[in-house]
Design a protein around this motif. Sequence first.
Motif, PDB file in Angstrom:
ATOM      1  N   VAL A  72       0.616  -1.264  -0.381  1.00 34.21           N
ATOM      2  CA  VAL A  72      -0.280  -0.279  -0.231  1.00 34.21           C
ATOM      3  C   VAL A  72       0.612   0.835  -0.028  1.00 34.21           C
ATOM      4  CG1 VAL A  72      -2.165   1.448   1.443  1.00 34.21           C
ATOM      5  CG2 VAL A  72      -2.022  -0.906   0.839  1.00 34.21           C
ATOM      6  N   VAL A  73       1.851   1.212   1.129  1.00 33.69           N
ATOM      7  CA  VAL A  73       2.775   2.627   1.280  1.00 33.69           C
ATOM      8  C   VAL A  73       3.270   2.510  -0.305  1.00 33.69           C
ATOM      9  CG1 VAL A  73       4.959   3.167   2.263  1.00 33.69           C
ATOM     10  CG2 VAL A  73       3.322   2.440   3.294  1.00 33.69           C
ATOM     11  N   THR A  74       4.123   1.300  -0.893  1.00 29.78           N
ATOM     12  CA  THR A  74       4.616   1.365  -2.308  1.00 29.78           C
ATOM     13  C   THR A  74       3.426   2.470  -3.239  1.00 29.78           C
ATOM     14  OG1 THR A  74       6.058  -0.403  -1.580  1.00 29.78           O
ATOM     15  CG2 THR A  74       5.943   0.001  -4.471  1.00 29.78           C
ATOM     16  N   PHE A  75       2.183   1.716  -3.944  1.00 32.38           N
ATOM     17  CA  PHE A  75       1.788   2.276  -4.310  1.00 32.38           C
ATOM     18  C   PHE A  75       0.949   3.565  -4.337  1.00 32.38           C
ATOM     19  CE2 PHE A  75      -2.990   2.677  -5.727  1.00 32.38           C
ATOM     20  CZ  PHE A  75      -3.000   2.352  -7.067  1.00 32.38           C
ATOM     21  N   THR A  76       0.785   4.344  -2.704  1.00 31.17           N
ATOM     22  CA  THR A  76       1.093   5.392  -2.439  1.00 31.17           C
ATOM     23  C   THR A  76       2.239   6.692  -3.231  1.00 31.17           C
ATOM     24  OG1 THR A  76      -0.689   4.773  -0.551  1.00 31.17           O
ATOM     25  CG2 THR A  76       0.704   6.571  -1.001  1.00 31.17           C
ATOM     26  N   TYR A  87       0.461   4.562   8.865  1.00 28.78           N
ATOM     27  CA  TYR A  87       0.563   4.201   7.403  1.00 28.78           C
ATOM     28  C   TYR A  87       1.297   5.927   6.869  1.00 28.78           C
ATOM     29  CZ  TYR A  87      -1.439   5.121   2.684  1.00 28.78           C
ATOM     30  OH  TYR A  87      -1.870   6.163   1.315  1.00 28.78           O
ATOM     31  N   THR A  88       0.540   7.097   7.424  1.00 28.88           N
ATOM     32  CA  THR A  88       0.639   8.411   7.389  1.00 28.88           C
ATOM     33  C   THR A  88       2.366   8.368   7.577  1.00 28.88           C
ATOM     34  OG1 THR A  88      -0.932   9.158   7.531  1.00 28.88           O
ATOM     35  CG2 THR A  88       0.446  10.835   7.108  1.00 28.88           C
ATOM     36  N   ARG A  89       2.463   8.262   8.428  1.00 27.45           N
ATOM     37  CA  ARG A  89       4.078   8.601   8.533  1.00 27.45           C
ATOM     38  C   ARG A  89       5.024   7.425   7.623  1.00 27.45           C
ATOM     39  NH1 ARG A  89       5.868  10.960  13.555  1.00 27.45           N
ATOM     40  NH2 ARG A  89       7.334   9.536  13.559  1.00 27.45           N
ATOM     41  N   THR A  90       5.166   5.832   7.304  1.00 20.78           N
ATOM     42  CA  THR A  90       5.551   5.279   6.712  1.00 20.78           C
ATOM     43  C   THR A  90       6.266   5.435   5.600  1.00 20.78           C
ATOM     44  OG1 THR A  90       5.068   3.271   8.287  1.00 20.78           O
ATOM     45  CG2 THR A  90       5.937   2.909   5.345  1.00 20.78           C
ATOM     46  N   VAL A  91       4.716   5.965   5.098  1.00 24.62           N
ATOM     47  CA  VAL A  91       4.405   6.661   3.310  1.00 24.62           C
ATOM     48  C   VAL A  91       5.825   7.915   3.359  1.00 24.62           C
ATOM     49  CG1 VAL A  91       3.020   7.740   2.000  1.00 24.62           C
ATOM     50  CG2 VAL A  91       1.875   5.835   2.741  1.00 24.62           C
TER      51      VAL A  91
END
Length: 258
Positions: free
Chosen positions: A16-20, A169-173
């Motif tokens: 999900v992070v990579t796609f974002t 998720y936000t921090r990881t992105v």
Amino acid sequence: MPDTPLVALNILLAAVVTFTVRLGIETFTRTLEIFFIPVLILLTIFLVSIIPQANIQNIQPVFENGAKPIIRATLFYVSVFTLSPVMFLMIFLSKVNESKKGGKAFYIGTLIGGIILILFIMLDILVLGPDTTSRNIAPSYTMAKKINVGNFLMRIEAIIATIWIFTTYTRTVMYFYVSVVVFSNIFNIKDYRPFTTALGMIMVFYSLIVFPTVPSSGEFNKNIWLFYAATYGLIMPLLLFITAKFKNIIKKNHGSQQ
């Protein structure tokens, strides 16, 4: 999900992070603008609902073990919302149209995040007590189970879990985006997207090395995190600042001699 392998959950989040990140920073920030107000409202409802159960006696005596544990804990939590965002400055000027407004928003966001973190820590101790808080992996989730307003508003820990997942998720992105962009700049490549898949796979394996188990995560946070964060959040910026100052002084002296 105790029977689910950790690598499966890491791959799911990394995908999900990579796609974002492939979609771009503008798409991601627009999404944050949509969710910011609902998340802030839910947090406010949670804080207001749990305040009646706070007990001031849970923080007494304040200096039972001296000032050293308090200072150490303060430095740890302050580093979370002050040293971590420093890495955003590596791409800040290139991604913001108006630097003055962007800088103001950066400081305001850091301040809001710090206030929310302090409020949650304070309420965790006031409601659960220091012993339960220190032994619990997710004290805020446990605290949410105690909310009961008129036998109507209760069992809202799912909301806290949702907010927790979204903020993680936000921090990881953001961290992953900075890493990919800086990596592409090192090789002087304008388009960072070809690197996202490969670095996403590296991120999965790296996460399993650094945090193979929950206890290892606690040990990292307790013994390593502060020094790790201070390296890139305090020492390196200071060295860059001092180097820039010396460089300006040398240029002025060289210009005056000419």
